[in-house]
Structure formats: structure tokens, C-alpha cells
Write a protein that holds these residues in place. Structure first.
Motif, mmCIF file in Angstrom:
data_model
loop_
_atom_site.group_PDB
_atom_site.id
_atom_site.type_symbol
_atom_site.label_atom_id
_atom_site.label_comp_id
_atom_site.label_asym_id
_atom_site.label_seq_id
_atom_site.Cartn_x
_atom_site.Cartn_y
_atom_site.Cartn_z
ATOM 1 N N ALA A 161 0.858 -1.194 0.000
ATOM 2 C CA ALA A 161 0.000 0.000 0.000
ATOM 3 C C ALA A 161 0.888 1.235 0.000
ATOM 4 O O ALA A 161 1.984 1.223 0.565
ATOM 5 C CB ALA A 161 -0.900 0.009 1.234
ATOM 6 N N GLY A 162 0.403 2.294 -0.642
ATOM 7 C CA GLY A 162 1.174 3.539 -0.732
ATOM 8 C C GLY A 162 1.231 4.252 0.622
ATOM 9 O O GLY A 162 0.479 3.910 1.542
ATOM 10 N N PRO A 163 2.106 5.273 0.718
ATOM 11 C CA PRO A 163 2.300 5.983 2.001
ATOM 12 C C PRO A 163 1.031 6.615 2.556
ATOM 13 O O PRO A 163 0.932 6.831 3.766
ATOM 14 C CB PRO A 163 3.327 7.062 1.663
ATOM 15 C CG PRO A 163 3.835 6.784 0.302
ATOM 16 C CD PRO A 163 2.957 5.770 -0.355
ATOM 17 N N ILE A 208 -1.067 -12.974 12.792
ATOM 18 C CA ILE A 208 -1.114 -11.533 13.095
ATOM 19 C C ILE A 208 -0.788 -10.736 11.823
ATOM 20 O O ILE A 208 -1.445 -9.754 11.483
ATOM 21 C CB ILE A 208 -0.126 -11.163 14.231
ATOM 22 C CG1 ILE A 208 -0.480 -11.920 15.513
ATOM 23 C CG2 ILE A 208 -0.097 -9.656 14.475
ATOM 24 C CD1 ILE A 208 0.560 -11.810 16.632
ATOM 25 N N HIS A 209 0.226 -11.202 11.097
ATOM 26 C CA HIS A 209 0.661 -10.505 9.879
ATOM 27 C C HIS A 209 -0.469 -10.379 8.852
ATOM 28 O O HIS A 209 -0.735 -9.288 8.343
ATOM 29 C CB HIS A 209 1.850 -11.245 9.262
ATOM 30 C CG HIS A 209 2.173 -10.804 7.875
ATOM 31 N ND1 HIS A 209 2.885 -9.659 7.614
ATOM 32 C CD2 HIS A 209 1.839 -11.306 6.660
ATOM 33 C CE1 HIS A 209 2.975 -9.489 6.304
ATOM 34 N NE2 HIS A 209 2.363 -10.476 5.708
ATOM 35 N N PHE A 210 -1.130 -11.505 8.560
ATOM 36 C CA PHE A 210 -2.150 -11.451 7.499
ATOM 37 C C PHE A 210 -3.375 -10.655 7.941
ATOM 38 O O PHE A 210 -3.985 -9.954 7.127
ATOM 39 C CB PHE A 210 -2.485 -12.864 6.994
ATOM 40 C CG PHE A 210 -1.340 -13.432 6.171
ATOM 41 C CD1 PHE A 210 -1.016 -12.879 4.926
ATOM 42 C CD2 PHE A 210 -0.546 -14.461 6.653
ATOM 43 C CE1 PHE A 210 0.064 -13.349 4.183
ATOM 44 C CE2 PHE A 210 0.540 -14.946 5.917
ATOM 45 C CZ PHE A 210 0.842 -14.384 4.674
ATOM 46 N N ALA A 211 -3.699 -10.710 9.240
ATOM 47 C CA ALA A 211 -4.813 -9.893 9.742
ATOM 48 C C ALA A 211 -4.456 -8.409 9.644
ATOM 49 O O ALA A 211 -5.282 -7.564 9.281
ATOM 50 C CB ALA A 211 -5.130 -10.276 11.184
ATOM 51 N N LEU A 212 -3.195 -8.086 9.936
ATOM 52 C CA LEU A 212 -2.749 -6.689 9.869
ATOM 53 C C LEU A 212 -2.779 -6.183 8.424
ATOM 54 O O LEU A 212 -3.229 -5.069 8.145
ATOM 55 C CB LEU A 212 -1.339 -6.583 10.469
ATOM 56 C CG LEU A 212 -0.842 -5.184 10.823
ATOM 57 C CD1 LEU A 212 0.198 -5.270 11.940
ATOM 58 C CD2 LEU A 212 -0.238 -4.428 9.662
ATOM 59 N N LYS A 213 -2.325 -7.031 7.514
ATOM 60 C CA LYS A 213 -2.328 -6.641 6.092
ATOM 61 C C LYS A 213 -3.768 -6.358 5.625
ATOM 62 O O LYS A 213 -4.017 -5.366 4.932
ATOM 63 C CB LYS A 213 -1.707 -7.784 5.287
ATOM 64 C CG LYS A 213 -1.538 -7.501 3.814
ATOM 65 C CD LYS A 213 -0.797 -8.652 3.179
ATOM 66 C CE LYS A 213 -0.883 -8.646 1.686
ATOM 67 N NZ LYS A 213 -0.251 -9.827 1.087
ATOM 68 N N LEU A 217 -5.197 -2.821 4.250
ATOM 69 C CA LEU A 217 -5.818 -2.687 2.930
ATOM 70 C C LEU A 217 -7.246 -2.162 3.043
ATOM 71 O O LEU A 217 -7.765 -1.563 2.114
ATOM 72 C CB LEU A 217 -5.760 -4.016 2.170
ATOM 73 C CG LEU A 217 -4.327 -4.422 1.786
ATOM 74 C CD1 LEU A 217 -4.290 -5.793 1.132
ATOM 75 C CD2 LEU A 217 -3.664 -3.386 0.875
ATOM 76 N N ALA A 218 -7.861 -2.365 4.226
ATOM 77 C CA ALA A 218 -9.198 -1.806 4.467
ATOM 78 C C ALA A 218 -9.088 -0.390 5.049
ATOM 79 O O ALA A 218 -10.093 0.181 5.495
ATOM 80 C CB ALA A 218 -9.962 -2.713 5.425
ATOM 81 N N SER A 219 -7.881 0.169 5.086
ATOM 82 C CA SER A 219 -7.600 1.515 5.634
ATOM 83 C C SER A 219 -8.056 1.651 7.081
ATOM 84 O O SER A 219 -8.443 2.735 7.519
ATOM 85 C CB SER A 219 -8.257 2.608 4.775
ATOM 86 O OG SER A 219 -7.855 2.488 3.443
ATOM 87 N N ASP A 220 -7.993 0.549 7.842
ATOM 88 C CA ASP A 220 -8.428 0.556 9.242
ATOM 89 C C ASP A 220 -7.200 0.765 10.139
ATOM 90 O O ASP A 220 -6.551 -0.191 10.570
ATOM 91 C CB ASP A 220 -9.126 -0.779 9.543
ATOM 92 C CG ASP A 220 -9.766 -0.803 10.927
ATOM 93 O OD1 ASP A 220 -9.414 0.039 11.774
ATOM 94 O OD2 ASP A 220 -10.617 -1.687 11.156
#
Ligand code: PMV
Length: 321
Positions: A161-163, A208-213, A217-220
Motif C-alpha cells: 500500500a502507498g504511504p 497476526i501478519h495477514f490480519a494486519l495486512k 488494505l481496508a484503511s483501518d
């Protein structure tokens, strides 16, 4: 004489890597996701020079130690092998942030070195290939080749994802001006060898990693930062049980500040790496509420405020860059 100059920025892992896969190539045992930080830079110039008989490295204006030079030479040897060169190199590298600031200078350092060396050698490698070169010297360096939010999964580093995906700020709470006592390399191998909780870490980290990703990506922002704190605590818990302790009293005091802010309804989360500095993760809009509380925390010497930024890039190259 052929030279190139590259610039790279440090990154902070939101989901951590800790531990390596067995075998060669310096491949992390678990996937990680980081944010590349704007404003703080390493600038490195590499010059392949026929006149010298050994690689020479200058770091922040001083000749580097034999150990540090040898680590740079390993990377340069890989570049020379790929380019069919035998020429030694002069490397001049400077950080515009303090080396002991708790920001991984090895990440921006090896990212800038890899990119400058590849270009100075005339190799037309794309960013993933340069990242793979940097990873072999310092796994987190692979992530600094890219801007914004970056994943390192096995041998592959890629931007996810971009900055601007989330309006994140990182408040680096500097708690000591000294260098860290246990390197990340030694700390993770001790953890793998001795920690009764290393297996639990290997199981928890990818989840944890995949949940964070997904949250990112949901901008949460809140969910992503909550998972970042969970990743850091799980990593440090596995290390603690192997007698590998990076936190100090000041780190824990800053952690208590972050958690009490959160209990009072302010969105603030913490992450820590292989050193005693705490990095507070916060939405840009909440910086003014969070920063003063951290500044007042006993043991916090100063705060560096950073935002997501761009990846590594070449500033110049040529016969005499
Ligand atoms: O890149 P290394 O090998 O110095 O290890 C970095 C380890 C952590 O910073 C603690 C975690 C990470 O993913 O960056």
C-alpha cells in the motif's frame, strides 16, 4: 571509475519478523509488514576504483571498523560476481538521523548500499532483485527498497500500500543514546535455540501478519495498529523466555503511557524492536494529544516524529557521479 549515489529510508516493522529459516540466504522464518519512514535518510555513494586494493568504507565521516567493512564487502562481492568485476570499491555513507536513535540504520544502510552498488556496477536490476540482494545482508533492508507499507514474505519483498493508505505517524521515543547490547541477529538465534515459546511465536506471527495486512488494505488504522502492538508483544515475549531482553524501565514507562492514553479513549499503540526505544503508532490527528504525554514520561529523552515515505532511489550515477 564508475560510481552511483543512492538514498534510502529506515523502516519500522508493524508485523515483526523474528527468526530465520534454516539454510542459506538469510530468509526470515515469518512474514513481516513495515512502514518506510520519510524525512530520515541514509545517503551512500559507491565508487568502483581501479586504484585501490581493498574495499574502503566511511560511515558518518569516520573509517568503518573491519567487521562493518567486511559486511559491506560481502554485499559488494555478490555485485562484483554478477557484473564480472574484480575492482574494489570506495563507499561513503551518511545518516541524517542519529545511529543510536532506535531506527534501524542497518535497514536504510544496506538498502542504499545495495542500490548504489548495483547501479555503479552497471547492472540494470529491478527493485525486487535489489531488495533480494539487500535481504542477504539484513533482512529488514529488503523492505526499505520500497515506499509506503511493505511486506517481506520469505524471499520476496513487495509494496502492499502507498504511504497515504492510512494517515499514520510514528513517534520514536528515544530512551538512550547508547548502542543496543544484543544484535538482532544474535537475539533471534538465541530465541530460536532457547525459548520455550519460539514455536508459539512461529505459529502466531503469520496469523497476526495477514490480519494486519487485511486491516491496512481496508484503511483501518486502529485495527492495524492494535495488531502491530500484538505482534511486538508476542515477539518480545518469545525473546524474554530465552533471556533476550531489549526493553528497559524507560521502555516500559512509555508503554504504560501509551496504554493509559488508550484506556482514556485516545488511539495510541506501541511497538518495540531489538532495542529499548519505543515507537508509538498514532493517527496524524492525535499527535498533539499523544506527544506531550510521551515527552513527560520519565526516561524518554526526545521524540522523533516520522510519517510514511518513499522507497530507495538513485540520486546520480556515471563515470564520476
Ligand atoms: O533486519 P534484521 O536482521 O536486523 O532484524 C530486524 C528485526 C526486527 O526489527 C526486530 C523486526 C523487523 O521485522 O524489522
Amino acid at each position: 571509475m564508475r560510481s552511483a549515489i543512492a538514498i534510502a529510508h529506515p523502516n519500522i516493522a508493524l508485523s515483526k519478523y523474528w527468526g530465520k529459516r534454516a539454510g542459506v540466504g538469510n530468509v526470515p522464518a515469518v512474514p513481516s509488514l513495515s512502514v518506510t519512514l520519510a524525512g530520515l535518510s541514509t545517503r551512500t555513494e559507491v565508487t568502483f576504483d581501479d586504484e585501490i586494493s581493498a574495499d574502503a568504507l566511511t560511515l558518518n565521516g569516520h573509517a568503518a571498523s573491519a567487521t562493518v567493512t567486511a559486511r559491506a564487502s560481502e554485499l559488494l562481492d555478490r555485485v562484483r560476481a554478477a557484473a564480472g568485476l574484480s575492482t574494489r570499491a570506495r563507499v561513503v555513507s551518511t545518516n541524517d538521523f542519529p545511529t543510536a536513535s532506535g531506527l534501524a540504520s542497518s535497514a536504510s544502510g544496506f538498502a542504499a548500499l545495495a542500490l548504489a552498488a548495483v547501479r555503479a556496477a552497471g547492472l540494470d536490476w529491478d527493485a525486487p532483485r535489489v531488495a533480494a540482494l539487500a535481504r542477504q545482508s539484513s533482512a529488514s533492508a529488503a523492505r526499505s527498497l520500497f515506499g509506503g507499507f511493505v511486506e517481506l514474505d520469505g524471499e520476496i519483498a513487495r509494496p502492499v500500500a502507498g504511504p497515504d493508505r492510512i494517515d499514520l505517524r510514528v513517534l520514536v521515543c528515544v530512551t538512550t543514546e547508547g548502542e543496543k547490547s544484543i544484535s538482532s541477529r544474535d537475539g533471534m538465534s538465541e530465541t530460536a535455540r532457547k525459548s520455550p515459546y519460539y514455536a508459539a511465536w512461529l505459529e502466531a506471527a503469520p496469523r497476526i501478519h495477514f490480519a494486519l495486512k487485511e486491516a491496512l488494505l481496508a484503511s483501518d488504522l486502529a485495527r492495524a495498529c492494535e495488531l502491530a502492538e500484538e505482534s511486538a508483544l508476542a515477539m518480545h515475549a518469545s525473546a524474554f523466555a530465552a533471556n533476550v531482553i531489549y526493553v528497559s524501565g524507560a521502555t516500559l514507562a512509555a508503554l504504560a503511557t501509551v496504554r493509559s492514553l488508550r484506556a482514556s479513549g485516545v488511539g495510541a499503540w506501541a511497538t518495540m524492536d531489538a532495542g529499548p526505544h519505543l515507537k508509538c503508532l498514532v493517527a496524524a490527528a492525535d499527535v498533539d494529544r499523544v506527544k506531550p504525554a510521551l515527552e513527560k514520561t520519565e526516561g524518554v529523552l526526545r521524540i522523533i516524529e516520522a510519517r510514511p515515505g518513499e522507497g530507495a532511489r538513485v540520486l546520480g550515477q556515471g563515470a564520476e557521479a
